[in-house]
Design a protein around this motif. Structure first.
Motif, PDB file in Angstrom:
ATOM      1  N   ALA A   1      -6.874  -4.247   7.143  1.00 16.45           N
ATOM      2  CA  ALA A   1      -7.141  -3.657   6.262  1.00 16.45           C
ATOM      3  C   ALA A   1      -7.077  -1.913   7.155  1.00 16.45           C
ATOM      4  O   ALA A   1      -6.632  -1.312   6.281  1.00 16.45           O
ATOM      5  N   VAL A   2      -6.671  -2.282   8.282  1.00 14.73           N
ATOM      6  CA  VAL A   2      -6.004  -0.462   8.939  1.00 14.73           C
ATOM      7  C   VAL A   2      -4.077  -0.359   8.402  1.00 14.73           C
ATOM      8  O   VAL A   2      -3.854   0.855   8.230  1.00 14.73           O
ATOM      9  N   PHE A   3      -4.095  -1.693   8.514  1.00 14.95           N
ATOM     10  CA  PHE A   3      -1.751  -1.380   8.293  1.00 14.95           C
ATOM     11  C   PHE A   3      -1.954  -1.148   6.767  1.00 14.95           C
ATOM     12  O   PHE A   3      -1.198  -0.101   6.007  1.00 14.95           O
ATOM     13  N   ALA A   4      -2.976  -1.607   5.998  1.00 16.70           N
ATOM     14  CA  ALA A   4      -3.334  -0.920   4.393  1.00 16.70           C
ATOM     15  C   ALA A   4      -3.606   0.171   3.946  1.00 16.70           C
ATOM     16  O   ALA A   4      -2.347   0.912   3.417  1.00 16.70           O
TER      17      ALA A   4
ATOM     18  N   PHE B   1      -1.782   1.326  16.061  1.00 19.49           N
ATOM     19  CA  PHE B   1      -1.658   1.166  17.324  1.00 19.49           C
ATOM     20  C   PHE B   1      -3.158   0.592  18.175  1.00 19.49           C
ATOM     21  O   PHE B   1      -3.371  -0.211  18.658  1.00 19.49           O
ATOM     22  N   LEU B   2      -3.541   1.619  17.897  1.00 23.55           N
ATOM     23  CA  LEU B   2      -4.970   1.794  17.929  1.00 23.55           C
ATOM     24  C   LEU B   2      -5.743  -0.315  17.945  1.00 23.55           C
ATOM     25  O   LEU B   2      -6.810  -0.598  18.475  1.00 23.55           O
ATOM     26  N   ILE B   3      -5.859  -0.157  16.689  1.00 29.61           N
ATOM     27  CA  ILE B   3      -6.532  -1.662  15.897  1.00 29.61           C
ATOM     28  C   ILE B   3      -5.819  -3.049  16.923  1.00 29.61           C
ATOM     29  O   ILE B   3      -6.201  -4.170  17.151  1.00 29.61           O
ATOM     30  N   LEU B   4      -4.430  -2.841  17.436  1.00 33.06           N
ATOM     31  CA  LEU B   4      -3.665  -4.214  17.800  1.00 33.06           C
ATOM     32  C   LEU B   4      -4.313  -3.923  19.259  1.00 33.06           C
ATOM     33  O   LEU B   4      -4.587  -4.650  19.868  1.00 33.06           O
TER      34      LEU B   4
ATOM     35  N   ALA C   1       0.829  -1.399   0.143  1.00 31.33           N
ATOM     36  CA  ALA C   1      -0.122   0.060  -0.128  1.00 31.33           C
ATOM     37  C   ALA C   1       0.941   1.413  -0.170  1.00 31.33           C
ATOM     38  O   ALA C   1       0.389   2.431  -0.633  1.00 31.33           O
ATOM     39  N   ALA C   2       2.423   0.979   0.752  1.00 30.20           N
ATOM     40  CA  ALA C   2       3.019   2.245   0.865  1.00 30.20           C
ATOM     41  C   ALA C   2       3.401   2.773  -1.261  1.00 30.20           C
ATOM     42  O   ALA C   2       4.014   3.582  -1.516  1.00 30.20           O
TER      43      ALA C   2
ATOM     44  N   PRO D   1     -10.191  -8.442  14.954  1.00 27.06           N
ATOM     45  CA  PRO D   1      -9.411  -9.925  13.595  1.00 27.06           C
ATOM     46  C   PRO D   1      -8.090  -9.859  13.247  1.00 27.06           C
ATOM     47  O   PRO D   1      -8.650  -8.377  12.488  1.00 27.06           O
ATOM     48  N   LEU D   2      -7.540 -10.532  11.990  1.00 28.75           N
ATOM     49  CA  LEU D   2      -6.396 -10.304  11.305  1.00 28.75           C
ATOM     50  C   LEU D   2      -6.901  -9.547  10.168  1.00 28.75           C
ATOM     51  O   LEU D   2      -6.777  -8.642  10.100  1.00 28.75           O
TER      52      LEU D   2
END
Length: 445
Positions: free
Chosen positions: A332-335, A318-321, A285-286, A326-327
Motif C-alpha cells: 500500500a505504501v509503495f503504491a 524506507f520507513l515502512i521497511l 501507480a506511477a 506486513p507485506l
C-alpha cells in the motif's frame, strides 16, 4: 488550409499530433527494449559464468559510459541535431546488442568482449535518450499540446516501460532463454531508429547551432560550447538546486532498489516474489500519477506538486521497511509512493525546458542528466557497506531521513519560488514562433 487549421475531418489535427506521437512511440520502443535487457543480460551472465561479481561488472560497464558520454555529447546534439543523433545511436545500440547473441552462437564471446559490447551499448544509449528528450517539447509545441501534458506523457511512457519491460523480459527469459531477450532488445533499438528516421516530419529535430566559422568544427569550438552549457547551468540557481537534489535522491533510490529491498525480502522471509510485487505496484501507480499529471499538472502550482510528490515518493518507502510491517502495508505504501512519483518528472521537465534556450538545450540537458545520475552507481555500494556494519533497519531510517531532509530543505530555498512563474529568463510565450522550436529537459530517471 494551413497545417494547424482545423479541418472538418480532423486530418490537420492528426498531423499536428504526429510529431509528438512519433517521438513518444520511439521512446516507448527503445525504453521497453532496454528494460527487457535489464532482466536478460544479468541473467545471461549469471547462467554462463555463475559469478555475481562479473554480473555487477557488466552492469557497471554499461552504466558508466552511459553517464559519461551523455554528459559530453550535449554540444554534439546541438550541432548535429537531435533527430540525427537519435536514429544513428539507436542503430549503433542495435548492432552492439545483436552482436552479443551472434558472438555467443559462434563461441567467440569472452568476458572482455562482452564488456566492450555492453560499454558500446551504454555509450550509444546515453546520447540517444538525450536526443529524444530534447525533441519532446518541440513536438508538443508543433501540436499545441501543453508542455506539462507532453512531459507527463513522456513520464507515462517511461513508467509503462519500467512496468511492462521487466515482466516481458522475465517471460522471455523463462520461455526462450536470455539470448532471446537480447535479440528483442536489438530489434527494439532498430525499430526506434526507423521511427525517428522515417516517421517524423522533415523539419523536426534539426541542429540549433549555426556554424559561424570553420574553427567551430574543431575541438576548441566544441569545448567552448560545452563550457557555455556549464556556465549557464552554474548561473541558474533553481536548475542547479533541482539537479543536486535529484542527484541525492537518485543515489538513495539506487540504494533501496539494488540492496535494501533485496536484503529486506530475504530477512523478512517474503522472498523475491515480494520484490516483483513491490516493483509492479509502484510502477502501475506511477503510471496513474503520470497520466493525471499529463492532464492536470499545467493547472496546478508547480512547487506544491513537486514537494508533495517527493514527500509521498521518498521517505515512506524506507520507513515502512524499517518498521517490519506486513507485506500488505508495504504494498500500500509503495503504491502511494509510486503515485506521488508520477507527478514529479512532468513538472520538473517543464521547468527545465522553460529556462534553457533552445540553442543550448542539448548541452545543458546532458550536463543536468549526468549530474543527476552520477550517484546511482554508488548507491548500492554505500548501502551494502552500511548494512554490513550497522544492520538493515538503521540504514533504512537514515536513508529515509536523508530523503526527507534533502527534498524539503531544497524546497525551502528562495529560488524555488521561481518554479511557479510562467517561464524563465528569455523564454518566449507558449506557441510563439521561437517557442515552437524549442527542446526538452528532464533530469529524473
Amino acid at each position: 488550409m494551413t497545417e494547424d487549421a482545423p479541418g472538418i475531418d480532423g486530418i490537420s489535427s492528426r498531423r499536428s499530433l504526429r510529431p509528438l506521437g512519433g517521438v513518444l512511440t520511439a521512446m516507448a520502443v527503445s525504453l521497453t527494449g532496454t528494460r527487457i535487457s535489464l532482466v536478460a543480460l544479468p541473467w545471461f551472465v549469471l547462467v554462463t559464468t555463475g559469478s555475481a561479481t562479473q554480473t555487477g561488472l557488466v552492469a557497471f560497464c554499461e552504466m558508466t559510459p552511459y553517464v559519461v558520454v551523455k554528459a559530453f555529447t550535449g554540444p554534439l546534439v546541438d550541432r548535429i541535431g537531435p533527430r540525427t543523433v537519435s536514429w544513428t545511436t539507436d542503430l549503433a545500440s542495435a548492432g552492439a546488442a545483436a552482436a552479443v547473441p551472434v558472438f555467443h552462437a559462434l563461441d567467440l564471446l569472452s568476458l572482455p568482449l562482452l564488456l566492450v559490447l555492453v560499454a558500446l551499448i551504454g555509450a550509444a544509449r546515453g546520447p540517444g535518450d538525450l536526443a529524444k528528450e530534447v525533441m519532446v517539447p518541440e513536438a508538443a509545441e508543433r501540436g499545441r499540446v501543453p508542455l506539462e501534458r507532453a512531459t507527463g506523457l513522456s513520464g507515462v511512457i517511461e513508467r509503462l516501460a519500467s512496468t511492462v519491460g521487466p515482466a516481458a523480459g522475465g517471460s522471455l527469459v523463462a520461455l526462450l532463454g536470455p539470448l532471446a531477450g537480447l535479440v528483442i532488445n536489438a530489434g527494439c533499438f532498430a525499430l526506434g531508429s526507423l521511427i525517428i528516421g522515417l516517421a517524423l516530419p522533415r523539419g523536426m529535430g534539426h541542429a540549433t547551432v549555426e556554424a559561424s566559422s570553420q574553427a567551430d568544427e574543431t575541438g576548441p569550438g566544441y569545448w567552448r560550447r560545452f563550457g557555455e552549457g556549464f556556465t549557464f547551468l552554474r548561473g541558474e540557481s533553481l536548475l542547479l538546486t533541482v539537479i543536486v537534489m535529484v542527484g541525492i535522491t537518485n543515489l538513495l533510490d539506487a540504494a533501496i532498489s539494488t540492496v535494501l529491498i533485496p536484503v529486506w525480502a530475504r530477512e523478512s522471509g517474503n522472498g523475491p516474489t515480494a520484490i516483483g510485487l513491490m516493483g509492479s505496484v509502484m510502477g502501475a501507480a506511477a503510471v496513474a500519477g503520470s497520466l493525471i499529471a499529463a492532464l492536470a499538472a499545467h493547472r496546478l502550482r508547480r512547487r506544491a506538486v513537486v514537494l508533495t510528490g517527493f514527500l509521498l515518493a521518498g521517505a515512506p518507502r524506507f520507513l515502512i521497511l524499517a518498521f517490519d510491517a506486513p507485506l500488505g502495508a508495504v504494498l500500500a505504501v509503495f503504491a502511494v509512493s509510486g503515485f506521488g512519483a508520477g507527478f514529479i518528472n512532468p513538472v520538473l521537465g517543464a521547468v527545465l525546458f522553460e529556462r534553457v534556450p533552445r540553442r543550448m538545450r542539448g548541452r545543458v540537458n546532458a550536463l543536468g542528466d549526468s549530474l543527476a545520475w552520477a550517484g546511482i552507481p554508488l548507491g548500492g555500494l554505500l548501502a551494502g557497506a552500511a548494512v554490513a556494519v550497522v544492520g538493515l533497519a538503521p540504514v533504512l531510517l537514515a536513508c529515509g531521513g536523508a530523503y526527507f531532509l534533502t527534498t524539503n530543505l531544497a524546497g525551502l530555498r528562495p529560488e524555488w519560488r521561481e518554479m511557479d512563474r510562467p517561464g524563465g529568463r528569455g523564454v518566449p510565450p507558449p506557441y510563439s514562433k521561437e517557442g515552437a522550436s524549442q527542446g526538452s529537459a528532464n533530469v529524473v530517471p
